[in-house]
Design a protein around this motif. Structure first.
Motif, PDB file in Angstrom:
ATOM      1  N   UNK A  47      53.084  43.771  30.205  1.00  0.00           N
ATOM      2  CA  UNK A  47      52.759  45.077  29.652  1.00  0.00           C
ATOM      3  C   UNK A  47      51.742  45.714  30.598  1.00  0.00           C
ATOM      4  N   UNK A  48      51.589  47.022  30.538  1.00  0.00           N
ATOM      5  CA  UNK A  48      50.595  47.712  31.368  1.00  0.00           C
ATOM      6  C   UNK A  48      49.168  47.470  30.888  1.00  0.00           C
ATOM      7  N   UNK A  49      49.032  46.913  29.687  1.00  0.00           N
ATOM      8  CA  UNK A  49      47.698  46.631  29.147  1.00  0.00           C
ATOM      9  C   UNK A  49      47.118  45.392  29.822  1.00  0.00           C
ATOM     10  N   UNK A  50      45.909  45.498  30.384  1.00  0.00           N
ATOM     11  CA  UNK A  50      45.308  44.347  31.052  1.00  0.00           C
ATOM     12  C   UNK A  50      44.997  43.219  30.059  1.00  0.00           C
ATOM     13  N   UNK A  51      45.376  42.017  30.436  1.00  0.00           N
ATOM     14  CA  UNK A  51      45.200  40.842  29.587  1.00  0.00           C
ATOM     15  C   UNK A  51      43.742  40.650  29.185  1.00  0.00           C
ATOM     16  N   UNK A  52      42.821  40.865  30.129  1.00  0.00           N
ATOM     17  CA  UNK A  52      41.399  40.631  29.861  1.00  0.00           C
ATOM     18  C   UNK A  52      40.691  41.856  29.279  1.00  0.00           C
ATOM     19  N   UNK A  53      41.419  42.917  29.059  1.00  0.00           N
ATOM     20  CA  UNK A  53      40.862  44.155  28.493  1.00  0.00           C
ATOM     21  C   UNK A  53      39.649  44.652  29.277  1.00  0.00           C
ATOM     22  N   UNK A  54      39.740  44.579  30.603  1.00  0.00           N
ATOM     23  CA  UNK A  54      38.638  44.998  31.458  1.00  0.00           C
ATOM     24  C   UNK A  54      39.152  45.952  32.531  1.00  0.00           C
TER      25      UNK A  54
ATOM     26  N   UNK B 235      48.857  35.995  44.437  1.00  0.00           N
ATOM     27  CA  UNK B 235      49.978  35.184  44.815  1.00  0.00           C
ATOM     28  C   UNK B 235      50.739  35.907  45.909  1.00  0.00           C
ATOM     29  N   UNK B 236      51.067  35.209  46.962  1.00  0.00           N
ATOM     30  CA  UNK B 236      51.785  35.792  48.070  1.00  0.00           C
ATOM     31  C   UNK B 236      53.118  35.085  48.244  1.00  0.00           C
ATOM     32  N   UNK B 237      54.158  35.851  48.505  1.00  0.00           N
ATOM     33  CA  UNK B 237      55.458  35.245  48.740  1.00  0.00           C
ATOM     34  C   UNK B 237      55.710  35.094  50.230  1.00  0.00           C
TER      35      UNK B 237
ATOM     36  N   UNK C 185      36.849  37.857  42.108  1.00  0.00           N
ATOM     37  CA  UNK C 185      36.579  37.733  40.675  1.00  0.00           C
ATOM     38  C   UNK C 185      37.476  36.704  39.986  1.00  0.00           C
ATOM     39  N   UNK C 186      38.331  36.041  40.740  1.00  0.00           N
ATOM     40  CA  UNK C 186      39.215  35.039  40.150  1.00  0.00           C
ATOM     41  C   UNK C 186      40.259  35.638  39.229  1.00  0.00           C
ATOM     42  N   UNK C 187      40.721  36.826  39.556  1.00  0.00           N
ATOM     43  CA  UNK C 187      41.670  37.534  38.699  1.00  0.00           C
ATOM     44  C   UNK C 187      43.110  37.305  39.143  1.00  0.00           C
ATOM     45  N   UNK C 188      43.991  37.373  38.183  1.00  0.00           N
ATOM     46  CA  UNK C 188      45.425  37.257  38.436  1.00  0.00           C
ATOM     47  C   UNK C 188      46.075  38.611  38.157  1.00  0.00           C
ATOM     48  N   UNK C 189      47.296  38.766  38.609  1.00  0.00           N
ATOM     49  CA  UNK C 189      48.068  39.961  38.331  1.00  0.00           C
ATOM     50  C   UNK C 189      48.123  40.175  36.823  1.00  0.00           C
ATOM     51  N   UNK C 190      47.801  41.383  36.389  1.00  0.00           N
ATOM     52  CA  UNK C 190      47.857  41.710  34.972  1.00  0.00           C
ATOM     53  C   UNK C 190      46.552  41.528  34.218  1.00  0.00           C
TER      54      UNK C 190
END
Length: 187
Positions: A46-53, A1-3, A69-74
């Protein structure tokens, strides 16, 4: 996402122009950060990645890992170095990622036309001649990206420090097509 209202290409063009005009690229980046921060809101993550990867990849500027990879922040931890090679420091980062921050899967990504394919360990000797001291680190140059991905998978799977080595997969990213090609761990 870009502002930013500008495309990444516009930003690169204006940053490159500023550098050519004698400006410092870091000054331009700091100015761009000020613009970014105006609309920034703490995502409350949280600093823990949502996808655990955790993704280990080359530092090459042509690889936009989140987009590819179609990833989002976090979503993931991203660990990058020259070649995407699994080194002692990568093992250190993966160990912290798993043991302290809950990741379970590891994705390794090398790419076509990597700069490490044109280097050799002579690079270290050249540095030694230039500065009077040989670096303690290896260049980790390679000529076969597929084989180096296999070697990196093996280094991860055999590390005594990593808890989760059952979901380790390796890929080569094609810089001309944007596609990942999975590498079988056994040749």
């Amino acid at each position: 996402m870009s502002t930013s209202a500008h495309s990444p290409a516009d930003s690169v063009t204006s940053t490159a122009a500023a550098v050519r005009e004698g400006g410092q690229v870091t000054d331009r980046l700091v100015a761009l950060n000020s613009e970014y921060a105006k609309d920034f809101r703490d995502p409350g993550m949280d600093a823990r990645p949502v996808l655990q990867v955790a993704v280990v990849a080359c530092m090459d500027a042509r690889l936009d890992l989140h987009a590819a990879l179609g990833l989002e922040l976090g979503d993931c931890h991203t660990i990058r170095n020259a070649g995407g090679v699994v080194t002692e420091d990568v093992i250190r980062s993966l160990t912290i990622s798993q043991r302290a921050l809950g990741t379970r899967s590891i994705v390794l990504i090398h790419h076509t036309n990597c700069g490490l394919e044109s280097l050799t360990e002579d690079f270290r000797q050249d540095l030694e001649r230039e500065v009077g001291q040989r670096p303690a680190w290896a260049v980790e140059a390679y000529t076969d990206a597929d084989q180096d991905v296999r070697q990196s998978m093996q280094r991860v799977r055999t590390s005594p420090f990593l808890l989760h080595t059952d979901d380790v997969r390796g890929f080569v990213f094609d810089v001309t097509t944007g596609l990942l090609r999975e590498i079988d761990s056994v040749s």
